[in-house]
Design a protein around this motif. Structure first.
Motif, short mmCIF file in Angstrom:
data_model
loop_
_atom_site.label_atom_id
_atom_site.label_comp_id
_atom_site.label_asym_id
_atom_site.label_seq_id
_atom_site.Cartn_x
_atom_site.Cartn_y
_atom_site.Cartn_z
N TYR A 231 0.84 -1.21 0.06
CA TYR A 231 0.06 -0.04 0.00
C TYR A 231 0.77 1.32 0.18
CZ TYR A 231 -3.81 -3.12 1.54
OH TYR A 231 -4.86 -4.12 1.55
N LYS A 469 -8.62 0.50 4.42
CA LYS A 469 -7.55 1.02 3.64
C LYS A 469 -7.42 2.55 3.84
CE LYS A 469 -9.42 1.92 -1.00
NZ LYS A 469 -9.31 3.02 -0.94
N PHE A 472 -4.81 4.89 2.27
CA PHE A 472 -3.84 4.33 1.75
C PHE A 472 -4.38 3.83 0.25
CE2 PHE A 472 -1.95 3.94 5.51
CZ PHE A 472 -0.27 3.99 5.35
N GLU A 473 -3.63 3.49 -0.71
CA GLU A 473 -3.98 2.81 -1.76
C GLU A 473 -3.04 1.57 -1.97
OE1 GLU A 473 -3.61 3.53 -6.76
OE2 GLU A 473 -3.03 5.20 -5.25
N ARG A 474 -3.99 0.48 -2.51
CA ARG A 474 -3.17 -0.80 -2.77
C ARG A 474 -2.77 -0.71 -4.09
NH1 ARG A 474 -5.89 -6.53 -1.74
NH2 ARG A 474 -6.73 -6.19 -3.97
#
Length: 605
Positions: A231, A469, A472-474
């Motif tokens: 992430y 998340k 956050f970005e996966r």
């Protein structure tokens, strides 16, 4: 047992005394899967758990546990402990790999063994150089040319002589931080005698804002290495040098011009601190403010961000063989490790991003409201993403041995989450997909045709995690991440599984979630696998054999080729005795087994 620090992040004046109450546990998307502990913002109040469960909320505090972590966990009613046996979480030092053996199955430490393979400057460049030699500069050309002394002294001398007298080099101790020991040189006589050293080609044409050099601190969080889940936080810090940049050789001793470290530049009398996360002035800026500024200049910031994400994924993959090997050797459960990395990235005059270094213990000190705003939200989102699970009271006892059976569904799911073993039947499927060298996507997609209990567990865990998340970005896995699989030193089954899942369901995630819910409702993936083992084994083997038969038919015109292909498939299976109940010719039993098993096979995947 003492209460944690009560120093809090600022609370908006209009919500003091009127905090939003949040539940202490976040339920899973799936039945029979464990809930996770909730970590709140400063404007929220987390409800109290029942007294017996509240006693389990213990956090091991170390000398390096930052206040931003202490404040976040205290809002979820954690208490500090010095005990080694009953804490649930710890934010501490990295330690030597054998030390990870002492971490129990229900405990989480903020490091992986072996992560120093990218966290030390010399190891980072050695590993990235290996990747560049294997895959070329087009894929791994995002770090400056580097030499490690004393090993590379002859190579460096030759590069130095070939480059002429106007080149600049930056010299760094391999394990230092905060700018300590770093200098920029242009004469061989200036080379420090102390070893070891990392010597890098200096990026002498950086992109400047208002005449100043800057770098980016990007926060990258890895929740798991097998499967790999990476992430990237959507905000960060932009750190400026406090003197306007000049390429003149006469300025190389001016650290306020050439270094961007806060610990260096705060000593400059001209340093101007910025506390506004939206302001484009002072030092530092928020990353989101930088994107807004560059966008106003007509620059495509999405393209820059995509390049940064690409570099991050490749750099983490460079550490994969070391970390996974040490996790298997020293860690009882993959649940126990997670890690925050701080990537330092610089843009050159052409806006190409370069990785300068990776920190395995990035500074979380919050010296300004801007620090608190960015790091506070990042840590809160990180701890929610980590998925802390409450163990049973008896599991935390010092004399706890292997888990006893229990009808408690939470207990069963938690222990399933911690287990690292898989059944022999699941090993059959894994061995098959790992041993074949079929490059076509159609073959890889068949990995979803029959889902084993452990497949379902991992997919459900990944979907749960993705829903927590925050900001956050996966970036791995994603619908477009299959291109990165070739960079792994060895293929990993769960990476193939998750990448295929993402390709199939990224545009219709709810469909995939509903499918997993159906499987979990029938509890195929929980501790009692005995009832489903034969059924799953039959389906897995039938699917494998179906593929063999299709291959035989499609290559019927080339008998020799067909024989070779069938042989390669056959020898890939680790234990052919597992297939003894399946006929090698098409049979109603094999076909109906695939079609009728509503728990693990599905035609609409």
């Amino acid at each position: 047992m003492a209460a944690l620090s009560n120093v809090e992040e600022p609370i908006s004046p209009d919500v003091v005394g009127d905090l939003v109450e949040k539940p202490a546990l976040v339920p899973s998307l799936f039945p029979h899967m464990p809930s996770t502990l909730y970590f709140s913002t400063a404007n929220e109040r987390v409800e109290l758990l029942p007294a017996e469960q509240r006693k389990l909320l213990k956090w091991k505090i170390t000398t390096v546990t930052p206040n931003v972590v202490k404040n976040t966990i205290s809002r979820s009613h954690f208490k500090a402990t010095k005990s080694d046996h009953d804490w649930l979480g710890c934010w501490g030092h990295h330690m030597k790999s054998p030390g990870f053996k002492a971490i129990r199955e229900f405990q989480k430490l903020n490091h992986f063994p072996g992560s120093f393979q990218i966290g030390r400057k010399d190891r980072l460049w050695r590993n990235l150089s290996k990747m560049q030699a294997r895959f070329g500069k087009r894929e791994f050309g995002f770090f400056p040319r580097s030499f490690i002394l004393p090993q590379d002294i002859k190579l460096l001398r030759k590069a130095w002589e070939d480059g002429g007298s106007k080149q600049k080099w930056i010299v760094k101790p391999p394990a230092s931080a905060r700018g300590i020991g770093i200098q920029v040189i242009h004469k061989w006589s200036q080379m420090p005698r102390k070893r070891p050293l990392l010597v890098q080609k200096y990026l002498h044409k950086p992109y400047l804002i208002s005449g100043n050099k800057f770098d980016l601190r990007i926060y990258v969080y890895v929740t798991s290495y097998d499967p790999l889940r990476v992430y990237i936080f959507n905000d960060g810090l932009v750190r400026f040098a406090s003197c306007k940049y000049s390429p003149s050789m006469k300025t190389l001793n001016n650290k306020f011009m050439h270094l961007t470290n806060y610990s260096v530049n705060k000593k400059n009398s001209e340093y101007q601190s910025n506390s506004d996360d939206k302001a484009c002035q002072g030092n530092p800026w928020a990353l989101k403010a930088l994107w807004q500024y560059l966008g106003s200049q007509g620059i495509n910031t999405t393209l820059i961000w995509d390049k940064i994400k690409d570099m991050v994924i490749k750099t983490i993959i460079a550490s994969d063989p070391y970390v996974n090997s040490l996790v298997k050797m020293h860690v009882r459960s993959s649940y126990s490790c997670h890690e925050l990395f701080g990537f330092d990235i610089m843009l050159d005059e052409n806006l190409k991003p370069w990785v300068l270094e990776v920190n395995i213990s990035p500074s979380l000190h919050s010296n300004t409201p801007l620090d608190v705003s960015i790091k506070g939200q990042m840590i809160r989102d990180l701890l929610n993403l980590a998925g802390f699970v409450l163990p049973l009271r008896e599991d935390t006892a010092p004399s706890s041995s292997s888990a006893s059976s229990s009808t408690n569904s939470l207990c069963g799911a938690v222990r399933e989450k911690w287990r690292s073993d898989i059944s022999t039947d699941e090993k059959v499927k894994r061995a098959f997909y790992l041993s074949q060298r079929f490059g076509d996507q159609d073959f890889c997609a068949t990995i979803l045709d029959v889902l084993t209990p452990d497949d379902v567990r991992v997919l459900a865990e990944s979907e749960d995690e993705l829903c927590r998340k925050g900001d956050f970005e996966r970036v791995f896995p994603s619908h477009a991440s299959s291109r990165y699989l070739r960079f792994f030193e060895q293929p990993r089954y769960l990476n193939i599984l998750l990448n295929q899942w993402e390709q199939k369901y990224w545009l219709n995630r709810s469909r995939g979630i509903n499918l997993l819910r159906d499987f979990c409702e029938k509890r195929v993936h929980l501790g009692n696998l005995a009832d489903s083992v034969h059924h799953v084994s039959t389906d897995v083997c039938a699917t494998i054999l179906q593929y063999v038969l299709v291959s035989q038919r499609s290559d019927a015109e080339d008998e020799d080729s067909s024989d070779r292909e069938v042989q390669s498939v056959t020898i890939s299976l680790p234990d052919m005795s597992l297939l003894s109940t399946i006929s090698l010719s098409p049979s109603p039993t094999s076909s109906s087994s695939l079609a009728s098993d509503s728990l693990t096979s599905h035609d609409d995947l």
